[in-house]
Design an enzyme around this catalytic site. Structure first.
Site, PDB file in Angstrom:
ATOM      1  N   ASP A  67      42.133 -32.746 -13.996  1.00 15.27           N
ATOM      2  CA  ASP A  67      41.482 -31.449 -14.119  1.00 15.27           C
ATOM      3  C   ASP A  67      41.437 -30.827 -12.731  1.00 15.27           C
ATOM      4  O   ASP A  67      40.625 -31.227 -11.895  1.00 15.27           O
ATOM      5  CB  ASP A  67      40.064 -31.579 -14.683  1.00 15.27           C
ATOM      6  CG  ASP A  67      39.474 -30.223 -15.066  1.00 15.27           C
ATOM      7  OD1 ASP A  67      39.769 -29.226 -14.371  1.00 15.27           O
ATOM      8  OD2 ASP A  67      38.724 -30.158 -16.061  1.00 15.27           O
ATOM      9  N   ALA A  71      41.983 -30.416 -28.990  1.00 13.23           N
ATOM     10  CA  ALA A  71      41.660 -29.204 -28.228  1.00 13.23           C
ATOM     11  C   ALA A  71      42.289 -27.969 -28.868  1.00 13.23           C
ATOM     12  O   ALA A  71      41.665 -27.306 -29.706  1.00 13.23           O
ATOM     13  CB  ALA A  71      42.105 -29.370 -26.774  1.00 13.23           C
ATOM     14  N   ARG A  72      43.527 -27.656 -28.508  1.00 16.11           N
ATOM     15  CA  ARG A  72      44.228 -26.506 -29.053  1.00 16.11           C
ATOM     16  C   ARG A  72      45.673 -26.900 -29.337  1.00 16.11           C
ATOM     17  O   ARG A  72      46.327 -27.599 -28.539  1.00 16.11           O
ATOM     18  CB  ARG A  72      44.199 -25.317 -28.068  1.00 16.11           C
ATOM     19  CG  ARG A  72      42.873 -24.564 -28.060  1.00 16.11           C
ATOM     20  CD  ARG A  72      42.665 -23.834 -29.372  1.00 16.11           C
ATOM     21  NE  ARG A  72      41.430 -23.076 -29.435  1.00 16.11           N
ATOM     22  CZ  ARG A  72      40.297 -23.530 -29.961  1.00 16.11           C
ATOM     23  NH1 ARG A  72      40.235 -24.767 -30.418  1.00 16.11           N
ATOM     24  NH2 ARG A  72      39.227 -22.762 -30.028  1.00 16.11           N
ATOM     25  N   ASP A 117      44.703 -33.253 -34.349  1.00 12.14           N
ATOM     26  CA  ASP A 117      43.755 -32.480 -35.161  1.00 12.14           C
ATOM     27  C   ASP A 117      44.066 -30.993 -35.158  1.00 12.14           C
ATOM     28  O   ASP A 117      43.558 -30.269 -36.015  1.00 12.14           O
ATOM     29  CB  ASP A 117      42.327 -32.701 -34.641  1.00 12.14           C
ATOM     30  CG  ASP A 117      41.287 -32.016 -35.503  1.00 12.14           C
ATOM     31  OD1 ASP A 117      41.243 -32.314 -36.718  1.00 12.14           O
ATOM     32  OD2 ASP A 117      40.530 -31.177 -34.980  1.00 12.14           O
ATOM     33  N   GLU A 156      48.324 -22.976 -38.036  1.00  7.41           N
ATOM     34  CA  GLU A 156      47.432 -23.639 -38.978  1.00  7.41           C
ATOM     35  C   GLU A 156      47.124 -22.726 -40.165  1.00  7.41           C
ATOM     36  O   GLU A 156      46.680 -21.593 -39.947  1.00  7.41           O
ATOM     37  CB  GLU A 156      46.130 -24.040 -38.283  1.00  7.41           C
ATOM     38  CG  GLU A 156      46.320 -25.041 -37.165  1.00  7.41           C
ATOM     39  CD  GLU A 156      45.039 -25.351 -36.414  1.00  7.41           C
ATOM     40  OE1 GLU A 156      45.069 -26.230 -35.530  1.00  7.41           O
ATOM     41  OE2 GLU A 156      44.008 -24.704 -36.684  1.00  7.41           O
ATOM     42  N   HIS A 190      42.179 -29.775 -38.271  1.00 13.12           N
ATOM     43  CA  HIS A 190      41.298 -29.034 -37.352  1.00 13.12           C
ATOM     44  C   HIS A 190      39.835 -29.208 -37.768  1.00 13.12           C
ATOM     45  O   HIS A 190      39.089 -28.241 -37.953  1.00 13.12           O
ATOM     46  CB  HIS A 190      41.669 -27.555 -37.309  1.00 13.12           C
ATOM     47  CG  HIS A 190      41.174 -26.859 -36.069  1.00 13.12           C
ATOM     48  ND1 HIS A 190      41.830 -25.798 -35.489  1.00 13.12           N
ATOM     49  CD2 HIS A 190      40.074 -27.075 -35.290  1.00 13.12           C
ATOM     50  CE1 HIS A 190      41.171 -25.390 -34.423  1.00 13.12           C
ATOM     51  NE2 HIS A 190      40.104 -26.157 -34.281  1.00 13.12           N
TER      52      HIS A 190
END
Length: 320
Positions: A173, A233-234, A258, A263, A281
């Site tokens: 990060d 996350a995305r 996920d 989607e 998701h």
């Protein structure tokens, strides 16, 4: 003068939570199911605030409506043009910490499901096959290296959840200092070092121009051949075609996914891949987190349209 908040789109069972928030005010709640910018404009004409789930709130929408606030159900605001909102004095609001338990728990669930081949064994048993050897080899989870991409509140909670596994935790990060990461019991590393050293990689970064497609073919080639990727996350962070190829060719061992770029997904990628576990998701969801998310974002939009300062602004449209 009475105010109006429009729910542009929603897939909850009803809007009872939102209605309860505005019940004792002179604010009217109007619901719609808008999918395009033009539909949002038509549905929300004259509105003072918006509550948005998936509908696009573009510059065109903001220019046409002149609302005071846009509240997004959830953490991410990628379907809202935040820059255009800021330029027009419009607050963009989210709920950054409503699923602090749910998302890390789901990420860990996907990690363990992949490591222990739970989905594969479940499918085989239900199909009439009883054979523990079909999933070989399975290595011990404890003592592995866990790489975290992004180090906000959710991955920090994941660090707490995995403490009993005695993981070595690495963090990529660029916006968090090494001292802060070390204080949380992890090591700050470069993206390349994280890929090369981690058996498990859990993605928690926001979707930006910088992170879109972060996990591409080159990234997968740098990962360990026993690595498992988990993404809660995305969807746009991962090139799904490259992911499937990487698993097929043995560059990595598997993945727990996920979120997807589209989607619900089109027929591709192959959703029946034995080494990729998919969920729809749902990492954010529990009955408690859903209620909290809806209540808090509605309260925040209500506050702005009635003259109060927002609790969770994503932007600063005042220019201060």
């Amino acid at each position: 003068m009475s105010k109006t908040i429009v729910v542009t789109d929603w897939d909850f069972p009803d809007l009872s939570v939102e209605q309860s928030v505005v019940a004792d005010t002179d604010v009217t709640l109007v619901s719609a199911q808008a999918e395009t910018p033009s539909e949002v404009i038509d549905a929300a004409e004259g509105a003072d605030g918006l509550l948005v789930q998936y509908a696009p709130v573009t510059e065109e929408v903001l220019e046409a409506l002149g609302v005071d606030a846009v509240g997004r159900y959830g953490i991410g605001v990628d379907n809202v043009d935040v820059d255009a909102a800021t330029a027009r004095g419009v607050y963009v609001l989210n709920v950054p910490d409503y699923c602090l338990d749910e998302v890390p728990t789901h990420a860990l669930s996907l990690l363990l499901a992949c490591a222990r081949r739970v989905a594969q064994y479940d499918h085989e048993v239900k199909s009439g096959t009883w054979d523990w050897t079909s999933g070989r080899p399975i290595d011990r989870v404890a003592g592995s290296t866990l790489g975290l991409v992004g180090f906000g509140k959710l991955p920090r909670r994941l660090v707490d959840l995995v403490s009993g596994f005695e993981f070595e935790v690495l963090v990529y990060d660029p916006y968090v200092d090494a001292e802060e990461i070390e204080a949380a019991g992890a090591e700050k590393v470069s993206f390349g070092a994280l890929l090369e050293r981690s058996r498990f990689v859990s993605v928690h970064a926001p979707l930006t121009d910088e992170t879109r497609g972060l996990f591409d073919a080159d990234a997968f080639e740098r990962m360990r051949d026993d690595a498992v990727l988990v993404n809660t996350a995305r969807g746009g962070l991962v090139d799904v075609d490259a992911l499937v190829t990487a698993v097929d060719e043995g560059h990595i061992a598997g993945a727990g996914i996920d979120v997807l770029p589209e989607e619900p997904p089109e027929p591709t990628p192959p959703l029946d891949h034995p080494n990729i576990v998919y969920t729809p998701h749902v990492a954010w969801y529990s009955e408690q987190s859903s209620t909290e998310m809806r209540r808090r974002v509605t309260e925040d939009v209500l506050g702005v349209v009635t003259g109060d300062a927002p609790t969770n602004p994503v932007n600063d449209p005042s220019g201060d």
